[in-house]
Design an enzyme around this catalytic site. Structure first.
Site, PDB file in Angstrom:
ATOM      1  N   GLY A 142      -8.273   6.680   4.014  1.00 11.26           N
ATOM      2  CA  GLY A 142      -9.327   6.931   5.273  1.00 11.26           C
ATOM      3  C   GLY A 142     -10.172   7.057   5.879  1.00 11.26           C
ATOM      4  O   GLY A 142     -10.790   7.946   6.902  1.00 11.26           O
TER       5      GLY A 142
ATOM      6  N   ASP B 264       1.109  -1.226  -0.607  1.00  8.25           N
ATOM      7  CA  ASP B 264      -0.514   0.192  -0.518  1.00  8.25           C
ATOM      8  C   ASP B 264       1.159   1.518   0.190  1.00  8.25           C
ATOM      9  O   ASP B 264       1.606   1.295   0.733  1.00  8.25           O
ATOM     10  CB  ASP B 264      -1.047  -0.011   1.571  1.00  8.25           C
ATOM     11  CG  ASP B 264      -2.188   0.820   1.255  1.00  8.25           C
ATOM     12  OD1 ASP B 264      -2.346   1.201   0.081  1.00  8.25           O
ATOM     13  OD2 ASP B 264      -2.180   2.047   2.646  1.00  8.25           O
TER      14      ASP B 264
END
Length: 278
Positions: A206, A84
């Site tokens: 997020g 990631d």
């Protein structure tokens, strides 16, 4: 069961109009908690290792990757490994040999033209290795969620997807990395336009700062992969802090790490159920 691929999980989630939960891992306790929570929910999950996590692990990818792969292979539900927020090309090139089926290449800090060129080069390499690759357009960190120009523009996104060849796109629609309060408000109108205009799965980063109702609306609006990290760290740290406050004489790390792992597993199960509707 055998290690699965992120592409397979995302494709299945998209067909079912749900989302696959992708959790960022840092320690062995994170890995065990994510797998336990996914097994309790009876749903697949993605284990994600970020570039920052690799830096924390003294720049060594393989120890955490090998632990994650072993946990995935012995899990009762399908589990995939994903690398990631990679900005380092040398780290990107370790992905396939380390057992990852996918990578998120993050050149979003660059101007559009440079982001496109860097992502295109990463896509060409990744596809040659059989890897599924996610890009990012807009800015989910840095500028914040509401600064003009930070959110993903649909017209730019169409051109970016076509020009880069990414398999999925992380979009900036109002969430912010590392939020510790769940107060983010997403731009669902923008998400509808992106979902309509783009033919690749959309990813929400997020997500720890996004309330439950906003998350379920985002999935209904076209988000197919939901990245979660801070929520796990909040659960772990909170449980450990409470345990040590109640027993300051504790020195055996297994005692408080067990509490942290259990708290993370409960968080994983709840969020997986929320995103899949089980």
């Amino acid at each position: 069961m055998p290690l699965t691929t992120t592409g397979e999980l995302v494709t299945s989630a998209r067909a079912a109009r749900t989302a696959v939960a992708a959790f960022n891992i840092i320690t062995l306790e994170h890995i065990e908690a994510v797998v336990a929570g996914a097994e309790a929910a009876g749903e697949p999950v993605v284990l994600q290792v970020s570039e920052n996590a690799v830096k924390f692990r003294q720049g060594r990818l393989l120890p955490l990757a090998r632990a994650a792969a072993t946990a995935a292979e012995t899990a009762a539900v399908p589990v995939a490994l994903h690398l990631d927020h990679i900005q380092s090309d040398p780290l990107l090139r370790q992905a396939a040999d380390a057992g990852f089926s996918s990578v998120m290449y993050d050149a979003s800090r660059l101007p559009y033209t440079e982001n496109l060129a860097a992502t295109r080069a990463a896509v060409d390499w990744a596809h040659a290795q059989g890897l599924w690759i996610e890009g990012e357009l807009g800015e989910i960190g840095g500028k914040g969620a509401h600064v003009p120009g930070a959110r993903t523009d649909p017209a730019e996104a169409r051109a970016f997807v076509a020009g880069s060849g990414v398999d999925a796109l992380a979009v900036a629609i109002g969430s912010v990395h590392a939020m510790t309060t769940r107060t983010a408000t997403l731009d669902h109108g923008l998400l509808r336009r992106l979902s309509t205009d783009l033919d690749v799965p959309l990813v929400l980063h997020g997500s720890s700062g996004v309330p439950d109702a906003e998350l379920t609306a985002a999935v209904a609006g076209g988000i197919t992969k939901v990245n979660i990290g801070t929520a796990l760290n909040q659960a772990m740290t909170g449980a450990i802090r409470r345990f040590l406050d109640a027993g300051p004489e504790t020195v055996d790390s297994r005692a408080y790490l067990s509490e942290g792992r259990a708290a993370m597993a409960a968080t994983v199960e709840r969020l997986v159920r929320l995103l899949t509707g089980v």
